[in-house]
Design a protein around this motif. Structure first.
Motif, PDB file in Angstrom:
ATOM      1  N   ARG A   5       0.819  -1.211   0.000  1.00 21.40           N
ATOM      2  CA  ARG A   5       0.000   0.000   0.000  1.00 21.40           C
ATOM      3  C   ARG A   5       0.855   1.264   0.000  1.00 21.40           C
ATOM      4  NH1 ARG A   5      -4.079  -1.773  -2.404  1.00 21.40           N
ATOM      5  NH2 ARG A   5      -4.463   0.479  -2.497  1.00 21.40           N
ATOM      6  N   GLU A   6       2.012   1.244   0.610  1.00 20.25           N
ATOM      7  CA  GLU A   6       2.857   2.429   0.597  1.00 20.25           C
ATOM      8  C   GLU A   6       3.342   2.720  -0.819  1.00 20.25           C
ATOM      9  OE1 GLU A   6       4.581   5.796   1.477  1.00 20.25           O
ATOM     10  OE2 GLU A   6       3.287   4.657   2.837  1.00 20.25           O
ATOM     11  N   ARG A   7       3.704   1.694  -1.547  1.00 22.30           N
ATOM     12  CA  ARG A   7       4.103   1.864  -2.953  1.00 22.30           C
ATOM     13  C   ARG A   7       2.952   2.441  -3.762  1.00 22.30           C
ATOM     14  NH1 ARG A   7       5.811  -2.934  -7.225  1.00 22.30           N
ATOM     15  NH2 ARG A   7       7.086  -1.632  -8.604  1.00 22.30           N
ATOM     16  N   CYS A   8       1.738   1.960  -3.485  1.00 26.20           N
ATOM     17  CA  CYS A   8       0.555   2.469  -4.187  1.00 26.20           C
ATOM     18  C   CYS A   8       0.339   3.947  -3.876  1.00 26.20           C
ATOM     19  CB  CYS A   8      -0.677   1.664  -3.788  1.00 26.20           C
ATOM     20  SG  CYS A   8      -0.781   0.028  -4.541  1.00 26.20           S
ATOM     21  N   ARG A   9       0.492   4.327  -2.618  1.00 27.35           N
ATOM     22  CA  ARG A   9       0.266   5.728  -2.251  1.00 27.35           C
ATOM     23  C   ARG A   9       1.239   6.648  -2.983  1.00 27.35           C
ATOM     24  NH1 ARG A   9       0.423   3.444   3.183  1.00 27.35           N
ATOM     25  NH2 ARG A   9      -1.676   2.734   3.685  1.00 27.35           N
ATOM     26  N   ALA A  66       2.393   6.258  -5.810  1.00 28.28           N
ATOM     27  CA  ALA A  66       1.983   6.339  -7.216  1.00 28.28           C
ATOM     28  C   ALA A  66       0.588   6.914  -7.383  1.00 28.28           C
ATOM     29  CB  ALA A  66       2.038   4.950  -7.856  1.00 28.28           C
ATOM     30  N   GLY A  67       0.006   7.459  -6.292  1.00 31.97           N
ATOM     31  CA  GLY A  67      -1.308   8.090  -6.389  1.00 31.97           C
ATOM     32  C   GLY A  67      -2.467   7.117  -6.469  1.00 31.97           C
ATOM     33  N   ILE A  68      -2.270   5.893  -5.992  1.00 30.81           N
ATOM     34  CA  ILE A  68      -3.327   4.873  -6.014  1.00 30.81           C
ATOM     35  C   ILE A  68      -3.974   4.839  -4.639  1.00 30.81           C
ATOM     36  CG2 ILE A  68      -3.845   2.423  -6.358  1.00 30.81           C
ATOM     37  CD1 ILE A  68      -1.232   2.336  -8.075  1.00 30.81           C
ATOM     38  N   ASP A  69      -5.265   5.079  -4.583  1.00 27.70           N
ATOM     39  CA  ASP A  69      -5.992   5.166  -3.324  1.00 27.70           C
ATOM     40  C   ASP A  69      -5.993   3.830  -2.584  1.00 27.70           C
ATOM     41  OD1 ASP A  69      -8.844   5.169  -1.748  1.00 27.70           O
ATOM     42  OD2 ASP A  69      -8.010   7.187  -1.913  1.00 27.70           O
ATOM     43  N   ASP A  70      -6.050   3.903  -1.264  1.00 22.85           N
ATOM     44  CA  ASP A  70      -6.076   2.683  -0.446  1.00 22.85           C
ATOM     45  C   ASP A  70      -7.292   1.814  -0.725  1.00 22.85           C
ATOM     46  OD1 ASP A  70      -3.720   3.407   0.717  1.00 22.85           O
ATOM     47  OD2 ASP A  70      -4.581   4.034   2.638  1.00 22.85           O
ATOM     48  N   SER A  71      -8.348   2.418  -1.265  1.00 21.37           N
ATOM     49  CA  SER A  71      -9.578   1.652  -1.545  1.00 21.37           C
ATOM     50  C   SER A  71      -9.451   0.783  -2.795  1.00 21.37           C
ATOM     51  CB  SER A  71     -10.763   2.596  -1.716  1.00 21.37           C
ATOM     52  OG  SER A  71     -10.569   3.452  -2.842  1.00 21.37           O
ATOM     53  N   VAL A  72      -8.404   0.984  -3.586  1.00 20.98           N
ATOM     54  CA  VAL A  72      -8.231   0.225  -4.829  1.00 20.98           C
ATOM     55  C   VAL A  72      -7.598  -1.114  -4.501  1.00 20.98           C
ATOM     56  CG1 VAL A  72      -7.167   0.181  -7.105  1.00 20.98           C
ATOM     57  CG2 VAL A  72      -7.997   2.345  -6.161  1.00 20.98           C
ATOM     58  N   ALA A  73      -8.372  -2.177  -4.654  1.00 24.26           N
ATOM     59  CA  ALA A  73      -7.900  -3.527  -4.370  1.00 24.26           C
ATOM     60  C   ALA A  73      -7.499  -4.223  -5.666  1.00 24.26           C
ATOM     61  CB  ALA A  73      -8.992  -4.321  -3.655  1.00 24.26           C
ATOM     62  N   PHE A  74      -6.892  -5.378  -5.519  1.00 23.04           N
ATOM     63  CA  PHE A  74      -6.527  -6.150  -6.709  1.00 23.04           C
ATOM     64  C   PHE A  74      -7.786  -6.562  -7.467  1.00 23.04           C
ATOM     65  CE2 PHE A  74      -6.012 -10.330  -8.712  1.00 23.04           C
ATOM     66  CZ  PHE A  74      -5.044 -10.019  -9.660  1.00 23.04           C
ATOM     67  N   ALA A  75      -7.733  -6.458  -8.773  1.00 20.85           N
ATOM     68  CA  ALA A  75      -8.822  -6.921  -9.637  1.00 20.85           C
ATOM     69  C   ALA A  75      -8.204  -7.591 -10.856  1.00 20.85           C
ATOM     70  CB  ALA A  75      -9.709  -5.761 -10.075  1.00 20.85           C
ATOM     71  N   THR A  76      -8.727  -8.737 -11.228  1.00 23.67           N
ATOM     72  CA  THR A  76      -8.237  -9.406 -12.423  1.00 23.67           C
ATOM     73  C   THR A  76      -8.652  -8.614 -13.658  1.00 23.67           C
ATOM     74  OG1 THR A  76     -10.219 -10.748 -12.724  1.00 23.67           O
ATOM     75  CG2 THR A  76      -8.489 -11.649 -11.281  1.00 23.67           C
TER      76      THR A  76
END
Length: 394
Positions: free
Chosen positions: A161-165, A167-177
């Motif tokens: 999640r820290e890597r996602c943050r 890169a501007g990716i919200d914590d609510s964005v989960a993995f999706a196929t």
């Protein structure tokens, strides 16, 4: 489009019209003008379409305004994409349209760009350091363009999640196929009342029984590619391998047909279909469709169609063949609209670039459709206005 002054004025005017669709999404004049300048640069004949070259094309002293548009100024790319979708439907909308799902790779260096990792890239034809975008294409007889997009985030990203943050990716964005992303985009098209009749995709998406069942439950007609290892319900078995349905099929059941134009001319194959799931609704049919190479008969591809009872083999072939339209979209969007010419690492900036590139591509697609209409009007004989009416002799 051609390269003459008239053509330049034509696409510039149409870009203005597209821009008017979403100009209200910006609160200030600078981003409004920057968005228009950005799209104009994307369709300009530039070798590279990055922040510096787009800024130079717009007459800016440096790339600061372009970078602010993509990275700092507040605007919602999804809302702009909705406006672009309305523009596409208004000018290309067709109740017989096909929605096509596919993904494409964007080669990248480093590890900080959102979603990047070494992964299979169809663009490169091998495993490369890349981002993968999943797209929805709207294809009609008059043209085809991209109407939705998602960035695939591997678990190497969503588990950090820290890597996602960063890169501007919200914590609510989960993995999706990718299959789940495709499902979301088709649902969105249905909710937005985009007119279409069919959905198609390659085997990476069509092999999913759950995906096909979801479309069927929504009564969405589809022709989904699958693999020879897929199974279906028949009169003889609950899990009948699709490749086992065709070896004993009489030769007259195979029909040689073209499924459209390809890079090397007409794509001609031998086609056959076998009905499956025979105890379903009377007004619907399930088939397995086979496409066999003329020169190499051992090469057979398979599709699972769900359709109205009266659907002909030729119609299923047309829909199966329309899947190649998405490859044309990717090619023209990258070559003519800079879809892959972006230098932003954060996810919001990437979505914004993609949205404006898709808007530019939609604009060029509409212009080409108008040109096709004009060319057809010139070649079609005019209807006779002097023909006698049924009452003329009365």
């Amino acid at each position: 489009m051609g390269g003459g002054l008239a053509d330049v004025r034509l696409w510039a005017g149409e870009l203005d019209a597209v821009h008017e669709r979403f100009v209200h999404r910006f609160n200030r004049e600078e981003p409004r003008q920057s968005a228009l300048a950005y799209m104009r640069g994307l369709v300009a004949p530039l070798e590279r379409k990055n922040g510096w070259t787009l800024a130079e094309e717009a007459g800016h002293a440096g790339p600061d305004r372009i970078q602010r548009l993509l990275n700092r100024i507040e605007w919602d790319a999804d809302e702009v994409l909705d406006d672009v979708g309305d523009y596409v439907v208004e000018h290309l909308g067709d109740p017989d349209a096909v929605l096509i799902v596919d993904d494409t790779g964007f080669l990248k260096k480093g590890i900080r760009s959102a979603g990047v990792q070494r992964q299979c890239s169809g663009t490169a034809g091998r495993t490369e350091n890349s981002q993968i975008g999943v797209f929805l294409t709207y294809a009609t007889s008059r043209g085809r363009t991209l109407i939705d997009r998602r960035l695939y985030l591997p678990t190497s990203w969503t588990d950090d999640r820290e890597r996602c943050r960063r890169a501007g990716i919200d914590d609510s964005v989960a993995f999706a196929t990718k299959v789940a992303m495709a499902k979301t985009m088709v649902r969105r098209a249905i909710a937005d009342k985009v007119p279409f009749r069919w959905v198609t995709a390659d085997a990476a998406y069509g092999f999913s029984k759950g995906r096909r069942y979801g479309l069927e439950q929504a009564d969405v007609f589809h022709v989904m590619a699958t693999t020879r290892h897929d199974t279906v319900v028949t009169r003889w078995a609950l899990d009948h391998p699709v490749h086992d349905l065709f070896p004993s099929l009489p030769r007259q059941k195979w029909k040689r047909r073209s499924c459209g134009e390809g890079a090397h001319g007409r794509r001609i194959y031998d086609w056959a279909r076998v009905e499956v799931r025979p105890w379903h609704r009377e007004d619907r049919r399930h088939w397995v469709l086979a496409r066999r190479s003329v020169s190499r008969p051992d090469e057979i591809s398979y599709y699972i169609p769900y359709c109205p009872a009266g659907t002909t083999l030729d119609e299923l072939i047309r829909v199966a063949g329309s899947r190649w339209a998405v490859e044309e979209c990717f090619q023209t969007a990258k070559q003519e609209c800079g879809l892959d010419d972006y230098q932003v690492r954060r996810c919001p900036g990437r979505h914004r670039h993609m949205t404006l590139a898709m808007a530019a591509h939609a604009c060029l697609t509409v212009l080409r459709a108008r040109q096709l209409d004009a060319d057809k009007a010139e070649t079609d004989p005019p209807s006779s206005s002097t023909a006698a009416s049924p009452r003329s002799d009365a």
